[in-house]
Motif scaffolding. Sequence first.
Motif, PDB file in Angstrom:
ATOM      1  N   ALA A   1     -16.662  22.040  28.304  1.00  0.00           N
ATOM      2  CA  ALA A   1     -16.563  23.555  29.358  1.00  0.00           C
ATOM      3  C   ALA A   1     -16.782  24.998  28.385  1.00  0.00           C
ATOM      4  CB  ALA A   1     -16.140  22.609  30.543  1.00  0.00           C
ATOM      5  N   TYR A   2     -15.124  24.413  28.120  1.00  0.00           N
ATOM      6  CA  TYR A   2     -14.036  26.191  27.710  1.00  0.00           C
ATOM      7  C   TYR A   2     -14.355  25.394  26.092  1.00  0.00           C
ATOM      8  CZ  TYR A   2     -11.165  25.247  31.908  1.00  0.00           C
ATOM      9  OH  TYR A   2     -10.733  25.427  32.935  1.00  0.00           O
TER      10      TYR A   2
ATOM     11  N   ALA B   1      -7.306  36.055  26.880  1.00  0.00           N
ATOM     12  CA  ALA B   1      -7.875  35.485  27.744  1.00  0.00           C
ATOM     13  C   ALA B   1      -6.967  34.371  28.656  1.00  0.00           C
ATOM     14  CB  ALA B   1      -8.215  34.181  26.448  1.00  0.00           C
ATOM     15  N   ILE B   2      -7.706  34.127  29.465  1.00  0.00           N
ATOM     16  CA  ILE B   2      -6.556  33.165  30.282  1.00  0.00           C
ATOM     17  C   ILE B   2      -6.631  31.699  30.111  1.00  0.00           C
ATOM     18  CG2 ILE B   2      -7.180  32.698  32.608  1.00  0.00           C
ATOM     19  CD1 ILE B   2      -6.208  35.530  33.144  1.00  0.00           C
TER      20      ILE B   2
ATOM     21  N   MET C   1      -9.674  25.510  23.202  1.00  0.00           N
ATOM     22  CA  MET C   1     -10.622  27.171  23.282  1.00  0.00           C
ATOM     23  C   MET C   1      -9.233  28.418  22.546  1.00  0.00           C
ATOM     24  SD  MET C   1     -10.913  30.517  25.613  1.00  0.00           S
ATOM     25  CE  MET C   1      -9.932  29.944  27.633  1.00  0.00           C
ATOM     26  N   GLU C   2      -8.508  28.497  23.263  1.00  0.00           N
ATOM     27  CA  GLU C   2      -7.508  29.377  22.293  1.00  0.00           C
ATOM     28  C   GLU C   2      -7.391  29.809  20.698  1.00  0.00           C
ATOM     29  OE1 GLU C   2      -3.111  29.667  23.680  1.00  0.00           O
ATOM     30  OE2 GLU C   2      -4.007  28.822  25.259  1.00  0.00           O
ATOM     31  N   ASP C   3      -7.016  28.534  20.502  1.00  0.00           N
ATOM     32  CA  ASP C   3      -7.515  27.747  19.180  1.00  0.00           C
ATOM     33  C   ASP C   3      -8.438  28.241  18.060  1.00  0.00           C
ATOM     34  OD1 ASP C   3      -4.814  27.504  18.753  1.00  0.00           O
ATOM     35  OD2 ASP C   3      -5.362  25.256  19.207  1.00  0.00           O
TER      36      ASP C   3
ATOM     37  N   LYS D   1      -7.462  40.813  17.304  1.00  0.00           N
ATOM     38  CA  LYS D   1      -6.196  40.340  17.966  1.00  0.00           C
ATOM     39  C   LYS D   1      -5.983  40.210  19.235  1.00  0.00           C
ATOM     40  CE  LYS D   1      -5.403  44.950  15.848  1.00  0.00           C
ATOM     41  NZ  LYS D   1      -5.194  45.912  16.599  1.00  0.00           N
ATOM     42  N   PHE D   2      -5.136  38.867  19.649  1.00  0.00           N
ATOM     43  CA  PHE D   2      -4.873  38.452  20.465  1.00  0.00           C
ATOM     44  C   PHE D   2      -4.132  37.370  21.131  1.00  0.00           C
ATOM     45  CE2 PHE D   2      -5.516  33.545  22.356  1.00  0.00           C
ATOM     46  CZ  PHE D   2      -6.693  33.684  22.452  1.00  0.00           C
ATOM     47  N   ARG D   3      -4.342  37.635  22.749  1.00  0.00           N
ATOM     48  CA  ARG D   3      -2.987  37.869  23.454  1.00  0.00           C
ATOM     49  C   ARG D   3      -3.843  36.696  24.265  1.00  0.00           C
ATOM     50  NH1 ARG D   3      -0.674  39.638  20.060  1.00  0.00           N
ATOM     51  NH2 ARG D   3       0.789  41.138  20.994  1.00  0.00           N
ATOM     52  N   ALA D   4      -3.163  35.254  24.846  1.00  0.00           N
ATOM     53  CA  ALA D   4      -3.226  34.146  25.551  1.00  0.00           C
ATOM     54  C   ALA D   4      -2.417  34.269  26.985  1.00  0.00           C
ATOM     55  CB  ALA D   4      -3.123  32.982  25.368  1.00  0.00           C
ATOM     56  N   LEU D   5      -3.047  34.195  27.955  1.00  0.00           N
ATOM     57  CA  LEU D   5      -2.283  35.068  29.129  1.00  0.00           C
ATOM     58  C   LEU D   5      -2.028  32.777  29.781  1.00  0.00           C
ATOM     59  CD1 LEU D   5      -3.401  37.834  30.427  1.00  0.00           C
ATOM     60  CD2 LEU D   5      -1.588  37.247  28.976  1.00  0.00           C
ATOM     61  N   THR D   6      -0.413  32.802  29.790  1.00  0.00           N
ATOM     62  CA  THR D   6      -0.214  31.310  30.123  1.00  0.00           C
ATOM     63  C   THR D   6       0.596  30.637  31.156  1.00  0.00           C
ATOM     64  OG1 THR D   6       1.784  30.679  28.485  1.00  0.00           O
ATOM     65  CG2 THR D   6      -0.996  30.656  27.563  1.00  0.00           C
ATOM     66  N   MET D   7      -0.285  30.227  31.992  1.00  0.00           N
ATOM     67  CA  MET D   7      -0.133  29.840  33.629  1.00  0.00           C
ATOM     68  C   MET D   7       0.100  29.377  34.090  1.00  0.00           C
ATOM     69  SD  MET D   7      -2.319  33.605  33.028  1.00  0.00           S
ATOM     70  CE  MET D   7      -3.593  32.814  33.209  1.00  0.00           C
TER      71      MET D   7
END
Length: 293
Positions: free
Chosen positions: A83-84, A105-106, A126-128, A136-142
């Motif tokens: 799924a991811y 990315a969420i 998925m982030e990895d 250039k990458f920003r993961a918004l972690t919630m």
Amino acid sequence: MIVITAPTSKIGRQVLERVLESGEDIRVIARDPQRIPEAIRGRVEVIQGSHADREVVNRAFEGADAVFWLVPADKQAESVYDAYVRFSIPAVDAVVRYRIDRVVAISALGRGQQRYAGNISASLAMEDLFRSTGVKFRALTMPAFMDNMLRQLHFMKHEGLIRFTIPGNMKNPTVATCDIADTASQLLLERKWSGQESLALLGQEDLSYEEMAEILSDVLGTPIRFEQMTLDSYKQLFLGLGYTEAMAQSMVDMDIAGADGINISLQRTPENTTPTQFRHWAATVLKPVFDAM
């Protein structure tokens, strides 16, 4: 050119609305373009299809310099990693092929913790995958979204209840999707940042579900109480909604990790504290829907 995936989702819709105000060229990937309001649809380039489809993603990413990446829920997936991670492989290949400059990315909290957490663990994997490209990458972690409380409207209206598996007295952060969209759109429009980082968005306060029930009672003008669900009944709920065994279990595994504190290990700072309070969200977002039922 900015590419926005899942533009009809709760978060994606709000990101699209905010980025539109900038005057940037925008391309969206949508399975059903008719779900995009006509006034917006006429201002963006629409690529119809799934952003798991290699041909669709290649068409969307060509000539783009920034991507908003959100993996949609897939209750029919054979595994949470399908799924991811498998879902994202065509996009990661396209990031390299078309030399995408930056990806927002969420994702989820929990990196570095030695526990399996279902959807959370798959989000981090998925982030990895994206990080491996060097983009250039920003993961918004919630943590959990305040907006998930909308799924409880039936219970609130007809039974005066909210139901979750997390113990009712356990305090956790929650975040409003409007604050996620604000941060994501700012990052998509800003060209000066570099590197790869996770940015936590923790909401304004830590509340327990019992405290949320008290706030909801006050805001809605009717008694609301918390009732703790068993993990088995929680799983059966998802199976009844058509989830595969693997995806239903991944939801359970995520809640087990939540009860173990996966969302409360990060220290709150001014930088990761977003502005929306739960009471304000309940009054402005949830109450109008509740009253209209």
